[in-house]
Write an enzyme that holds these catalytic residues in place. Structure first.
Site, short mmCIF file in Angstrom:
data_model
loop_
_atom_site.label_atom_id
_atom_site.label_comp_id
_atom_site.label_asym_id
_atom_site.label_seq_id
_atom_site.Cartn_x
_atom_site.Cartn_y
_atom_site.Cartn_z
N ASP A 30 12.11 -7.51 -14.74
CA ASP A 30 12.38 -7.30 -13.31
C ASP A 30 13.35 -8.37 -12.83
OD1 ASP A 30 10.66 -5.69 -10.85
OD2 ASP A 30 11.98 -7.35 -10.29
N ILE A 31 14.31 -7.96 -12.04
CA ILE A 31 15.35 -8.88 -11.56
C ILE A 31 14.79 -9.88 -10.54
CG2 ILE A 31 16.19 -7.55 -9.55
CD1 ILE A 31 19.03 -7.91 -10.69
N ASN A 88 3.92 1.89 -8.04
CA ASN A 88 4.09 2.10 -6.60
C ASN A 88 4.58 3.52 -6.37
OD1 ASN A 88 3.43 -0.59 -5.93
ND2 ASN A 88 5.51 -1.25 -6.40
N VAL A 97 12.64 1.76 -5.72
CA VAL A 97 13.59 2.45 -6.61
C VAL A 97 13.07 3.87 -6.89
CG1 VAL A 97 14.70 2.44 -8.87
CG2 VAL A 97 14.35 0.29 -7.66
N HIS A 101 8.41 4.37 -12.49
CA HIS A 101 8.33 3.18 -13.35
C HIS A 101 6.99 2.51 -13.15
CE1 HIS A 101 9.96 1.91 -9.45
NE2 HIS A 101 9.29 0.77 -9.64
N HIS A 103 5.11 -1.31 -13.32
CA HIS A 103 5.27 -2.77 -13.40
C HIS A 103 4.21 -3.32 -14.35
CE1 HIS A 103 7.72 -3.27 -9.61
NE2 HIS A 103 7.25 -2.05 -9.44
P1 AMP Z 1 9.24 -0.61 -6.70
O1 AMP Z 1 8.88 -1.22 -5.39
O2 AMP Z 1 8.02 -0.26 -7.51
O3 AMP Z 1 10.21 0.55 -6.58
O4 AMP Z 1 9.94 -1.77 -7.51
C1 AMP Z 1 11.25 -1.74 -7.97
C2 AMP Z 1 11.48 -3.01 -8.76
O5 AMP Z 1 12.73 -2.92 -9.39
C3 AMP Z 1 11.48 -4.30 -7.90
O6 AMP Z 1 10.47 -5.18 -8.38
C4 AMP Z 1 12.89 -4.86 -8.12
O7 AMP Z 1 12.92 -6.28 -8.19
C5 AMP Z 1 13.30 -4.20 -9.43
N1 AMP Z 1 14.73 -4.04 -9.63
C6 AMP Z 1 15.63 -3.52 -8.76
N2 AMP Z 1 16.86 -3.50 -9.30
C7 AMP Z 1 16.73 -4.03 -10.55
C8 AMP Z 1 17.65 -4.28 -11.61
N3 AMP Z 1 18.95 -4.00 -11.51
N4 AMP Z 1 17.16 -4.84 -12.76
C9 AMP Z 1 15.86 -5.14 -12.87
N5 AMP Z 1 14.93 -4.91 -11.91
C10 AMP Z 1 15.37 -4.37 -10.76
#
Ligand code: AMP
Length: 116
Positions: A30-31, A88, A97, A101, A103
């Site tokens: 995760d970024i 989520n 996103v 996915h 976490h």
């Molecule tokens: P969610 O709230 O479950 O949709 O979480 C999306 C996750 O994606 C968040 O924890 C972000 O920090 C992560 N994220 C967004 N863009 C990127 C990226 N380019 N590379 C890695 N993680 C990302």
């Protein structure tokens, strides 16, 4: 391929720190990590959400996601002490996103529960 950030990672348009990859899943760091280990288990095929996923033929894909989670938790060295898996869903679930996915969080003792 769609326009979300995870589709762009799978297509190679955006770089990511990849820790595992097979035909069905990518696992990336995760970024914006919320724990020492914060990985995202991402189906290579686009599903916007769990709702979207349930509408199609999914061939046990989500079951295999847990096999992948188990594998990468071992690879990250956190399987013995434990970790947390979170999916989520939708606005109230805080999904940012629009690409299904999971976490995987660990590497420290996490808070008692996840709901605030
Ligand atoms: P969610 O709230 O479950 O949709 O979480 C999306 C996750 O994606 C968040 O924890 C972000 O920090 C992560 N994220 C967004 N863009 C990127 C990226 N380019 N590379 C890695 N993680 C990302």
């Amino acid at each position: 391929m769609l326009d979300d950030v995870f589709c762009k990672i799978v297509s190679g348009e955006i770089k990511a720190d990849i820790v595992y990859k097979d035909n069905d899943f990518w696992v990336i760091k995760d970024i914006n990590p919320q724990a020492p280990v914060h990985l995202l288990i991402i189906p290579a095929k686009h599903f916007t959400s769990l709702e979207d996923f349930m509408e199609g033929e999914n061939d046990g894909l989500l079951g295999r996601a847990f096999v992948v989670a188990h594998k990468v938790a071992h690879k990250a060295g956190i399987a013995e002490k434990g970790y947390r898996l979170i999916l989520n869903e939708g606005e109230d679930g805080g999904k940012l996103v629009p690409h299904l996915h999971i976490h995987l969080l660990g590497g420290k003792k996490l808070g008692p529960k996840i709901v605030k």
